[in-house]
Design a protein around this motif. Sequence first.
Motif, PDB file in Angstrom:
ATOM      1  N   VAL A 119       6.932  12.996   0.037  1.00  0.00           N
ATOM      2  CA  VAL A 119       6.030  11.865  -0.146  1.00  0.00           C
ATOM      3  C   VAL A 119       4.600  12.374  -0.094  1.00  0.00           C
ATOM      4  CG1 VAL A 119       5.303   9.609   0.694  1.00  0.00           C
ATOM      5  CG2 VAL A 119       7.676  10.339   0.999  1.00  0.00           C
ATOM      6  N   ALA A 120       3.803  11.987  -1.057  1.00  0.00           N
ATOM      7  CA  ALA A 120       2.370  12.275  -1.032  1.00  0.00           C
ATOM      8  C   ALA A 120       1.672  11.076  -0.412  1.00  0.00           C
ATOM      9  CB  ALA A 120       1.849  12.543  -2.435  1.00  0.00           C
ATOM     10  N   VAL A 121       1.125  11.254   0.768  1.00  0.00           N
ATOM     11  CA  VAL A 121       0.511  10.158   1.522  1.00  0.00           C
ATOM     12  C   VAL A 121      -0.992  10.162   1.269  1.00  0.00           C
ATOM     13  CG1 VAL A 121       0.151   9.151   3.794  1.00  0.00           C
ATOM     14  CG2 VAL A 121       2.312  10.297   3.277  1.00  0.00           C
ATOM     15  N   HIS A 122      -1.495   9.044   0.766  1.00  0.00           N
ATOM     16  CA  HIS A 122      -2.921   8.878   0.505  1.00  0.00           C
ATOM     17  C   HIS A 122      -3.487   7.901   1.532  1.00  0.00           C
ATOM     18  CE1 HIS A 122      -2.582  10.537  -3.712  1.00  0.00           C
ATOM     19  NE2 HIS A 122      -1.321  10.161  -3.485  1.00  0.00           N
TER      20      HIS A 122
ATOM     21  N   ARG B   3       0.378   4.913  -0.617  1.00  0.00           N
ATOM     22  CA  ARG B   3      -1.037   4.688  -0.340  1.00  0.00           C
ATOM     23  C   ARG B   3      -1.162   3.785   0.879  1.00  0.00           C
ATOM     24  NH1 ARG B   3      -3.805   6.739  -4.605  1.00  0.00           N
ATOM     25  NH2 ARG B   3      -2.532   7.143  -6.451  1.00  0.00           N
ATOM     26  N   LEU B   4      -1.726   4.308   1.932  1.00  0.00           N
ATOM     27  CA  LEU B   4      -1.922   3.556   3.164  1.00  0.00           C
ATOM     28  C   LEU B   4      -3.334   2.983   3.205  1.00  0.00           C
ATOM     29  CD1 LEU B   4      -0.162   5.957   5.706  1.00  0.00           C
ATOM     30  CD2 LEU B   4       0.817   4.038   4.421  1.00  0.00           C
ATOM     31  N   LEU B   5      -3.427   1.698   3.479  1.00  0.00           N
ATOM     32  CA  LEU B   5      -4.697   0.954   3.524  1.00  0.00           C
ATOM     33  C   LEU B   5      -5.480   1.078   2.216  1.00  0.00           C
ATOM     34  CD1 LEU B   5      -5.890   1.861   7.143  1.00  0.00           C
ATOM     35  CD2 LEU B   5      -4.278   0.084   6.413  1.00  0.00           C
ATOM     36  N   PRO B   6      -4.845   0.855   1.069  1.00  0.00           N
ATOM     37  CA  PRO B   6      -5.563   1.026  -0.204  1.00  0.00           C
ATOM     38  C   PRO B   6      -6.629  -0.028  -0.456  1.00  0.00           C
ATOM     39  CG  PRO B   6      -3.422   0.049  -0.586  1.00  0.00           C
ATOM     40  CD  PRO B   6      -3.451   0.439   0.857  1.00  0.00           C
TER      41      PRO B   6
END
Length: 762
Positions: free
Chosen positions: A727-730, A682-685
């Motif tokens: 990888v699942a990138v959110h 999770r990027l910038l969650p």
Amino acid sequence: MAVNDSDQPRGFVSRTPAPTWEHGLISGNGRQGAIVHGAPGALHVDLAHERLRHPLYEPLDPPPTADVLPELRRLLRDDRRQEAADLVVAVAEAADPGYAELRWIDPLIGAGTLRLTLDGEAGPWTRSTDFATGVVTHTWDDVRVEVFVSRPHDVVVVRVRAARPVSGALTVVPVAGTPPRPVDHALVTERDTLTLRGRFQTLQEYAVTARVRTDGATAPAGDGGLRVQAATELVVLARTVVGAPTDVDALRGLDELRGLDALPDVDELLAAHAAVHGELFGRSRLALGGAPTVPDADALLADPADPALVAALYDAGRYAIISSVGDLPPALQGVWSGTWEPAWCSGYTLDGNLQAAVAALSATGTPELMLPLFDLLDAHRDDFRRNARRLYGARGILVPAHLGSHGLANHFGPRWCLTFWTAGAAWLSRLYVDHWRYTGDPAFLRERAYPFLVEAAEFYLDFVTVEGGRAAFVPSYSPENSPAGSGTQAALDATADVAAVRDLLRNLLAAHDTLGLADPRATAWLRLHDALPGYEVRDGVLAEWLHPALDDNPAHRHASHLYGLWYEPDPDLLADPALRAAAGRAVTARLDWWRDQGDEMAFGLVQLGLAAAALGLAEPAHEVITRLAGRYWRPNLVSTHNAGAIFNVDICGGLPALVVAMLVGAGPARAPGAGPAPEQLRLLPALPAVWPAGEIRGVRARGGITVERLAWSPAGLTATLSGDGDVAVHTPWGLPRRVRLSPGAVSTVTVRAGDTSIGTRT
């Protein structure tokens, strides 16, 4: 991968005086620590060693409360909980009169103080720390003093350089204050060497040896030290040795400095040290806008809302923790001490403090620095087994809340009923698992993590009772809180206990499958996992105790019931909208207390911030960061335990960990039996509005993923990733995208604000 920013400044300057060691500037290599304080022309360098503990408390056998366990459980279930805590103390005192008083651990003490006094008046000074090299500098008039602690050579280096010849006195003395028990000290001067010996009443010894080189003249001084005349350069090489008398005898004096005549040049010593220390420190960097400069700590601390302060403390915290990891993990004061009586004996406090201190080590690119923690725990495994048998008649291991020279459960009382805290092994099991998850090291999983998890689970299989298919934790303890209106910390079914054991069993079953084992005990682990009760919601808030008779008390510094959000989030808390909302309200309830009166135990704020970040609550997470940054750091940029008081490194690890959690988040943990799935990134969650643009480099994530660089702005983000696997990138925008990472390659993920897809290239 180290960040290539050697041309960028990393450190700070300050002009605030340092009247005591707690305000001094720090340098360390983990084994040896140096903290510089005093005044211009009269500097003190307090020296410490990670193993130098004053032997004050002989370890006692844990109390045999297993003999009265049915009675303890009856009292707790009858709501006579304080009587249960009192019964533990009575049993302990009957077994050993040493329990008549609260027993602590042996305190981490200062080894000695190197005092340098130069003749004449001294003008205003500037002091600074270079995080990239570990060099502490004090300058005044035309004098410059540099101090660092070499990792390759395990020696404290002090160099004084002056533009004109200076004279003064040099000596080594015991640290200030009076020891709680007498310690025999003797200072021996041998030509160019000062040796301070200390001997405890137990006959254990230590020695501080300081070797002196100068281009001026030296002569014995009246106080047993040395007088330096007309020098433009003075170099002191010092080391502390701890051990039995024969060890100190063999290593003292000239032999103690391990042939450093072969490398007498300070610049060579510094280059060798900076290469090792700088590589560790340089693996991660945070920028939150503005051109990199060496900040003025005094000015930065005046504005807690300035993002530049957060970036500076990210560096300062990482520097302190890296510098205090040696053969052992950081104690409450890291590797530094200038006193005989440090707060809480500067031990390893395992109900939250130590976990906060090491929280950022893996995420900021230094997972190998976690190994000393596992070495410490493994060294005390026999004591942990003894705790389990004596306290609860159980197999496996029980880790006490306080750890020092031994691992026996000796510290407890009628109020702080710490024998009821049984979650330690489960919580620490998560750190073993995380080391594997960050590094992907199969040998560590097989040889170190899995055996620890198995022994931890054995305890809970014996300790936890299951009636009608529901597991119960009796006794139980939610550090260090009391249910509302009860006045006692003794409890049943603390949410933290259940959450930690659920996490342990989930991880143990996953490790069992990953290693391809057919352990017959796995059936019992799964059975206990399935019997664990779920979370409870009371008055819309996540409950801290699951027992219906115990009501919440949100006015407290710990937030242990949010354990399930600190690492890989418990999927139950994220997937259920009602539980997720209740967890968010629990964060708010604790924050309300901190706003009104919370000024102690800063790592409790870290717990809140990590939970907020996992829930995507950016503004509460940022409120935590602002409070941490504005109230718990002195101008030496070392954190304090309380607002403005007590030298303590807990949030030196906790603040960087929270920053990372807000910018690079973990996906939920996997349920037992779940099939293969891509890692969740999770990027910038939890990106707050006041950080509209920035960059972080060198962040590691579970699954062996490295975020080499993440840059964001109002226009979107770009992330450069490396690793191996799907990888699942959110991101805050659009749908998640599956990215395939390949060894030896990097993939760049680009997202424009408002996009419904993610662009990638490898």
